[in-house]
Write a protein that holds these residues in place. Structure first.
Motif, PDB file in Angstrom:
ATOM      1  N   GLU A 111       0.828  -1.202   0.000  1.00 12.91           N
ATOM      2  CA  GLU A 111       0.000   0.000   0.000  1.00 12.91           C
ATOM      3  C   GLU A 111       0.865   1.255   0.000  1.00 12.91           C
ATOM      4  N   ALA A 112       1.966   1.228   0.744  1.00 17.69           N
ATOM      5  CA  ALA A 112       2.887   2.366   0.736  1.00 17.69           C
ATOM      6  C   ALA A 112       3.444   2.589  -0.660  1.00 17.69           C
ATOM      7  N   ALA A 113       3.787   1.502  -1.347  1.00 20.84           N
ATOM      8  CA  ALA A 113       4.299   1.620  -2.717  1.00 20.84           C
ATOM      9  C   ALA A 113       3.229   2.190  -3.645  1.00 20.84           C
ATOM     10  N   ARG A 114       1.960   1.771  -3.427  1.00 15.47           N
ATOM     11  CA  ARG A 114       0.868   2.300  -4.246  1.00 15.47           C
ATOM     12  C   ARG A 114       0.725   3.813  -4.044  1.00 15.47           C
ATOM     13  N   ILE A 115       0.854   4.257  -2.805  1.00 18.09           N
ATOM     14  CA  ILE A 115       0.775   5.691  -2.521  1.00 18.09           C
ATOM     15  C   ILE A 115       1.913   6.437  -3.210  1.00 18.09           C
ATOM     16  N   ALA A 116       3.098   5.808  -3.247  1.00 17.09           N
ATOM     17  CA  ALA A 116       4.251   6.423  -3.908  1.00 17.09           C
ATOM     18  C   ALA A 116       4.179   6.307  -5.420  1.00 17.09           C
ATOM     19  N   ALA A 117       3.186   5.549  -5.933  1.00 16.62           N
ATOM     20  CA  ALA A 117       2.970   5.356  -7.376  1.00 16.62           C
ATOM     21  C   ALA A 117       4.138   4.635  -8.040  1.00 16.62           C
ATOM     22  N   VAL A 118       4.710   3.668  -7.320  1.00 17.94           N
ATOM     23  CA  VAL A 118       5.783   2.848  -7.879  1.00 17.94           C
ATOM     24  C   VAL A 118       5.523   1.400  -7.474  1.00 17.94           C
ATOM     25  N   SER A 119       6.275   0.481  -8.064  1.00 20.08           N
ATOM     26  CA  SER A 119       6.160  -0.912  -7.665  1.00 20.08           C
ATOM     27  C   SER A 119       6.744  -1.106  -6.264  1.00 20.08           C
ATOM     28  N   GLU A 120       6.324  -2.179  -5.593  1.00 21.60           N
ATOM     29  CA  GLU A 120       6.875  -2.461  -4.274  1.00 21.60           C
ATOM     30  C   GLU A 120       8.380  -2.699  -4.364  1.00 21.60           C
ATOM     31  N   TYR A 121       8.805  -3.389  -5.436  1.00 21.62           N
ATOM     32  CA  TYR A 121      10.232  -3.640  -5.637  1.00 21.62           C
ATOM     33  C   TYR A 121      11.007  -2.335  -5.692  1.00 21.62           C
ATOM     34  N   HIS A 122      10.539  -1.383  -6.508  1.00 23.79           N
ATOM     35  CA  HIS A 122      11.252  -0.111  -6.643  1.00 23.79           C
ATOM     36  C   HIS A 122      11.171   0.704  -5.362  1.00 23.79           C
ATOM     37  N   PHE A 123      10.028   0.663  -4.696  1.00 23.51           N
ATOM     38  CA  PHE A 123       9.871   1.411  -3.450  1.00 23.51           C
ATOM     39  C   PHE A 123      10.903   0.964  -2.416  1.00 23.51           C
ATOM     40  N   ARG A 124      11.074  -0.343  -2.278  1.00 23.26           N
ATOM     41  CA  ARG A 124      12.049  -0.861  -1.322  1.00 23.26           C
ATOM     42  C   ARG A 124      13.465  -0.438  -1.696  1.00 23.26           C
ATOM     43  N   ARG A 125      13.800  -0.538  -2.977  1.00 22.43           N
ATOM     44  CA  ARG A 125      15.150  -0.182  -3.419  1.00 22.43           C
ATOM     45  C   ARG A 125      15.408   1.312  -3.292  1.00 22.43           C
ATOM     46  N   LEU A 126      14.414   2.111  -3.667  1.00 30.38           N
ATOM     47  CA  LEU A 126      14.578   3.561  -3.602  1.00 30.38           C
ATOM     48  C   LEU A 126      14.716   4.014  -2.155  1.00 30.38           C
ATOM     49  N   PHE A 127      13.906   3.444  -1.275  1.00 36.29           N
ATOM     50  CA  PHE A 127      14.023   3.792   0.143  1.00 36.29           C
ATOM     51  C   PHE A 127      15.412   3.461   0.665  1.00 36.29           C
ATOM     52  N   SER A 128      15.894   2.272   0.356  1.00 40.13           N
ATOM     53  CA  SER A 128      17.208   1.852   0.839  1.00 40.13           C
ATOM     54  C   SER A 128      18.301   2.787   0.349  1.00 40.13           C
ATOM     55  N   ALA A 129      18.214   3.207  -0.925  1.00 45.33           N
ATOM     56  CA  ALA A 129      19.235   4.097  -1.478  1.00 45.33           C
ATOM     57  C   ALA A 129      19.163   5.483  -0.856  1.00 45.33           C
ATOM     58  N   LEU A 130      17.958   6.004  -0.671  1.00 48.25           N
ATOM     59  CA  LEU A 130      17.804   7.349  -0.121  1.00 48.25           C
ATOM     60  C   LEU A 130      18.088   7.390   1.376  1.00 48.25           C
TER      61      LEU A 130
END
Length: 293
Positions: free
Chosen positions: A24-43
């Protein structure tokens, strides 16, 4: 996009007293869950599950110290089915158990709530192109190595040094498409990009999807879109900075998200600190969300 990411963090914060719905968090961010996890980790510099656990234990610690609820009540409030499970999670963050914290008034560890923002510097540019590729195969040798964010990765360097000349010659004979020549590929085993997390590290070449060589390993790569970044700079620091900038600057500012697949690197190995030209290939897909700063 950063506005959406911060809205997703607001959602996570509201769910700390129950099971966190990352999808659901990824949906709010308008990205896939995979990308959301990776982007969060990088940022953020830490994996998403680690951040959630630290935030949850930060809030739980405040209730433990307040003494208004029993330890079991606090455990249940934050989603733990037993006092033992809660105590393990509490100790992993604070270094002591909740009972000890309540008795001693000990010094605890707090994880501040995160938010993301853009710092505009304007001092660098990124050269990239978008490439559509059919399915292909990487043929070469692989080793499991820990991630190293700065300086030479000893395990990866040892893997390169252990390649025999016959294998290298055979790889060069098989290379017949982009990325050209001998390259490296990183296949991450989890969404974590923290120091020490493990990845499968390949040295090989891109060739046809049906190519099979008995003495070499093979990695099948499905058809898809790639963002290709050209880079010139001192080895290996320029490459490590490029990877960081792709995830912390390029993705938040462009209509693409990462997708599952190996990250490819073609570079000319030189002595540490010497200038070299490199290409970094990141598997991407078009984003359905709006890109905003």
């Amino acid at each position: 996009m950063l506005d959406r990411l911060n809205q997703a963090l607001d959602h996570l914060e509201a769910c700390l007293d129950r099971e966190v719905d990352v999808a659901e968090a990824a949906r709010i961010a308008a990205v896939s869950e995979y990308h959301f996890r990776r982007l969060f980790s990088a940022l953020a510099g830490i994996p998403l599950p680690v951040y959630v656990r630290r935030r949850r234990m930060t809030l739980a610690a405040a209730e433990v110290l307040a003494g208004e609820r029993t330890l079991l009540d606090v455990a249940v409030r934050y989603g733990y089915g037993s006092g033992e499970a809660f105590a393990r999670a509490f100790r992993s963050v604070h270094g002591i158990g909740p009972g000890e914290a309540r008795r001693r008034g000990a010094l605890l560890t707090a994880q501040p709530r995160m938010s993301f923002r853009v710092v505009v510097e304007g001092s660098t540019t990124m050269r990239y192109r978008i490439v559509e590729k059919e399915a292909f195969r990487i043929v070469g040798r692989k080793a499991r190595v820990p991630l190293v964010h700065e300086g030479v990765n000893p395990a990866a360097a040892a893997h390169v040094e252990n390649l025999d000349e016959r294998a290298i010659v055979r790889m060069k004979e098989l290379a017949d498409r982009e990325p050209e020549g001998i390259l490296s590929a990183a296949v991450y085993l989890t969404d974590s990009r923290e120091e020490g997390a493990e990845a499968d590290y390949w040295i090989g070449v891109a060739t046809g999807p049906e190519t099979t060589v008995e003495e070499l390993d093979a990695l099948d790569v499905p058809a898809g879109t790639w963002a290709v970044f050209d880079n010139d700079g001192p080895y290996p620091s320029a490459l490590q900075e490029l990877w960081r900038d792709v995830f912390t600057q390029w993705f938040p500012s462009n209509p693409y998200t990462s997708r599952p697949g190996p990250e490819l690197l073609r570079t000319h190995l030189v002595e540490i600190g010497e200038e070299t030209h490199s290409q970094l290939w990141i598997p991407v897909e078009r984003s359905s969300g709006n890109v905003t700063a």
